[in-house]
Design a protein around this motif. Structure first.
Motif, mmCIF file in Angstrom:
data_model
loop_
_atom_site.group_PDB
_atom_site.id
_atom_site.type_symbol
_atom_site.label_atom_id
_atom_site.label_comp_id
_atom_site.label_asym_id
_atom_site.label_seq_id
_atom_site.Cartn_x
_atom_site.Cartn_y
_atom_site.Cartn_z
ATOM 1 N N GLU A 34 0.381 -0.614 -0.199
ATOM 2 C CA GLU A 34 0.458 -0.006 0.108
ATOM 3 C C GLU A 34 1.052 1.223 -0.144
ATOM 4 O O GLU A 34 0.579 2.161 -0.254
ATOM 5 N N THR A 35 1.973 1.076 -0.085
ATOM 6 C CA THR A 35 2.713 2.265 0.175
ATOM 7 C C THR A 35 4.042 2.697 -1.062
ATOM 8 O O THR A 35 2.952 3.427 -1.383
ATOM 9 N N VAL A 36 5.136 1.884 -1.384
ATOM 10 C CA VAL A 36 5.534 2.107 -2.492
ATOM 11 C C VAL A 36 5.464 0.021 -2.962
ATOM 12 O O VAL A 36 4.984 -0.082 -2.076
ATOM 13 N N GLY A 57 22.019 -1.505 -5.583
ATOM 14 C CA GLY A 57 23.030 -0.152 -5.809
ATOM 15 C C GLY A 57 23.254 0.130 -4.034
ATOM 16 O O GLY A 57 23.115 1.707 -3.966
ATOM 17 N N ARG A 58 22.374 -0.834 -3.005
ATOM 18 C CA ARG A 58 22.220 -0.211 -1.628
ATOM 19 C C ARG A 58 23.527 -0.491 -0.909
ATOM 20 O O ARG A 58 23.986 -1.333 -0.802
ATOM 21 N N PRO A 59 23.507 0.029 0.205
ATOM 22 C CA PRO A 59 25.139 -0.037 0.887
ATOM 23 C C PRO A 59 24.758 -0.971 1.964
ATOM 24 O O PRO A 59 23.799 -0.531 2.565
ATOM 25 N N ASP A 61 25.356 -1.070 4.481
ATOM 26 C CA ASP A 61 24.336 -0.958 6.245
ATOM 27 C C ASP A 61 23.760 -0.294 6.297
ATOM 28 O O ASP A 61 23.113 0.077 7.763
ATOM 29 N N ASN A 62 22.994 -0.562 5.638
ATOM 30 C CA ASN A 62 21.162 0.134 5.519
ATOM 31 C C ASN A 62 20.579 -1.055 5.887
ATOM 32 O O ASN A 62 20.084 -1.573 4.859
ATOM 33 N N PRO A 63 19.894 -1.230 6.932
ATOM 34 C CA PRO A 63 19.194 -2.587 7.413
ATOM 35 C C PRO A 63 17.940 -2.415 6.332
ATOM 36 O O PRO A 63 17.387 -1.020 5.977
ATOM 37 N N VAL A 66 11.399 -6.292 7.235
ATOM 38 C CA VAL A 66 10.383 -6.934 7.412
ATOM 39 C C VAL A 66 9.765 -7.960 7.695
ATOM 40 O O VAL A 66 9.154 -6.600 8.127
ATOM 41 N N HIS A 67 9.172 -7.932 5.894
ATOM 42 C CA HIS A 67 7.496 -8.410 6.061
ATOM 43 C C HIS A 67 6.720 -9.401 6.356
ATOM 44 O O HIS A 67 7.215 -10.653 5.602
ATOM 45 N N ILE A 68 5.691 -8.996 6.998
ATOM 46 C CA ILE A 68 5.155 -10.693 7.464
ATOM 47 C C ILE A 68 3.075 -10.097 7.508
ATOM 48 O O ILE A 68 2.671 -9.323 7.206
ATOM 49 N N GLU A 180 6.501 5.975 1.663
ATOM 50 C CA GLU A 180 6.919 4.566 2.645
ATOM 51 C C GLU A 180 5.953 4.908 4.615
ATOM 52 O O GLU A 180 5.951 5.667 4.212
ATOM 53 N N SER A 181 6.502 3.306 4.838
ATOM 54 C CA SER A 181 5.643 3.463 6.484
ATOM 55 C C SER A 181 6.465 4.393 6.790
ATOM 56 O O SER A 181 7.613 4.931 6.793
ATOM 57 N N THR A 182 5.957 4.358 7.894
ATOM 58 C CA THR A 182 5.940 5.361 8.884
ATOM 59 C C THR A 182 7.067 3.904 10.075
ATOM 60 O O THR A 182 6.705 3.185 10.461
ATOM 61 N N ALA A 228 20.138 7.521 14.060
ATOM 62 C CA ALA A 228 19.685 6.412 14.205
ATOM 63 C C ALA A 228 19.065 5.370 13.048
ATOM 64 O O ALA A 228 18.978 4.668 13.771
ATOM 65 N N SER A 229 18.943 5.912 12.759
ATOM 66 C CA SER A 229 18.159 4.715 11.221
ATOM 67 C C SER A 229 19.445 4.883 9.850
ATOM 68 O O SER A 229 19.057 5.893 9.696
ATOM 69 N N PRO A 230 20.056 3.844 9.536
ATOM 70 C CA PRO A 230 21.545 4.492 8.890
ATOM 71 C C PRO A 230 20.866 4.934 7.133
ATOM 72 O O PRO A 230 21.741 5.980 6.644
ATOM 73 N N GLY A 231 19.491 4.845 7.188
ATOM 74 C CA GLY A 231 18.956 5.541 5.825
ATOM 75 C C GLY A 231 18.836 6.805 5.694
ATOM 76 O O GLY A 231 19.073 7.342 4.857
ATOM 77 N N MET A 232 18.559 7.538 6.701
ATOM 78 C CA MET A 232 18.759 8.785 7.240
ATOM 79 C C MET A 232 20.509 10.141 6.571
ATOM 80 O O MET A 232 20.323 10.877 6.160
#
Ligand code: TXA
Ligand code: MG
Length: 342
Positions: A34-36, A57-59, A61-63, A66-68, A180-182, A228-232
């Motif tokens: 529903e997000t992307v 092409g993602r570094p 260290d960027n976690p 996990v989808h359930i 994307e999700s919160t 706090a979040s590597p994606g930042m």
């Protein structure tokens, strides 16, 4: 690599079994949520997950999230499920909310980017849940774009970025939320909002009481600060065009753009503005007072700007409350934090 495309419009579609077999078999498949769109693989298999990082092409260290598809799948992935997490999920799962908790040993370090925590979410998209269920394993899935590009909200976006690089793409039309999700961490106290999305800060506080909003939601991370979040810390959502956000009301925006715009520039504006800017090409991102419509359009609009080879896009400033915070957060990253006050 030949990328197979599956057009699926219902969770009962027979091809879901085939898609699930690919995933069980260690293949990479882009799936709708529903997000992307997400680029999915078996989250319990570190070797398979490595291929996700390569395709995007993602570094490393960027976690990944996990989808359930089912509450019972969550418990084995984390150390424990605290009371606060239960309350949040009762209210907002399935839906666009990702929860970070200390991870269990079944989560490979490839998924957690070497961290001791894991991010989990249960999407509300029924096709996504049917695929996870049929695969029989939780699926690690970052957004299915090339790293740094705007996230994909339609199968066309996924095909543009990923065709030839992954095994299959499920085409289920457009994503309804569009950002994307919160992401909230319950591994710290008070809970910390790391990325705004469809579940707004107001909705989170209504369940949790006090939360902290990470400074990186609004501002550029300082050079040597720890994320706090590597994606930042990575470049995000950036079109090839330069994006500048103009802070001011419509008439201030209009005068500024009329004065500054060159031939190949565009206005990244609201639908209502379109007829009022005859001197420049307009790409719209939703309605002025409707953050949900802005969220649904923002990534497509950013891609459109590049398709028409714009040089600079002058963006209108979105509202920053509710869902608007998520829109603002994506737009300031696309603009490299370039805001002009008029
Ligand atoms: O809506 C979504 O969340 C989409 C769809 C496909 O579900 N997925 C998505 O994934 O946006 P991705 O990988 O593009 O963004 C995940 C973000 C990244 O910024 C990452 O750094 C952060 O979540 N993240 C993941 N695990 C984390 C963890 N353990 N601690 C802190 N941040 C984490
Ligand atoms: Mg992403």
């Amino acid at each position: 690599m030949d990328t197979k495309i599956y057009k699926i419009s219902s969770p009962d579609d027979k091809s879901i079994e085939e898609v699930a077999c690919l995933l069980k078999d260690g293949k990479l498949v882009a799936i709708p949520t529903e997000t992307v769109y997400g680029l999915a693989a078996n989250a319990l298999d570190g070797e398979t997950v490595k291929k996700i990082f390569k395709a995007k092409g993602r570094p490393s260290d960027n976690p990944l999230i996990v989808h359930i598809s089912d509450f019972s799948q969550w418990k084995p992935l984390v150390k424990e499920i605290p009371e606060k997490a239960k309350r949040l999920t009762e209210k907002f799962w399935p839906g666009p909310l990702t929860i970070i908790l200390p991870k269990s040993d079944v989560i490979p370090s490839e998924v957690s980017g070497g961290l001791s925590t894991v991010a989990v979410r249960m999407p509300s998209d029924e096709i996504a849940r049917a695929i996870i269920k049929a695969a029989g394993v939780p699926l690690a899935a970052p957004s299915a774009n090339l790293s740094g590009k705007p996230s994909p909200t339609s199968s066309k976006h996924v095909i543009d970025d990923m065709e030839g690089k992954i095994d299959a793409i499920v085409d289920a039309g457009e994503c309804s939320v569009g950002v994307e999700s919160t992401v909230i961490s319950l591994a710290v106290n008070p809970p910390r909002l790391l990325r705004p999305g469809g579940i707004t800060p107001e909705m989170l506080t209504s369940v949790l009481g006090e939360i902290e909003i990470d400074d990186a939601v609004f501002n550029k991370l300082a050079e040597n600060a720890e994320a706090a979040s590597p994606g930042m810390k990575y470049k995000h959502y950036s079109p090839d065009a330069k994006v500048v956000i103009i802070k001011g009301d419509f008439s201030e925006y209009k005068s500024f753009v009329e004065k500054e715009a060159k031939e190949k520039d565009v206005a990244l504006c609201f639908e209502e503005d379109k007829g009022k800017l005859p001197f420049i090409k307009c790409v719209t991102y939703g309605k002025e007072k409707d953050s949900f419509s802005q969220a649904a359009r923002i990534f497509d609009a950013l891609r459109e700007i590049d398709e028409i080879r714009a040089e600079t896009a002058f963006a209108r400033f979105p509202e920053m409350t509710g869902m608007g915070l998520a829109v603002f957060n994506r737009l300031i990253r696309a603009a490299g934090f370039n805001i002009v006050e008029v």
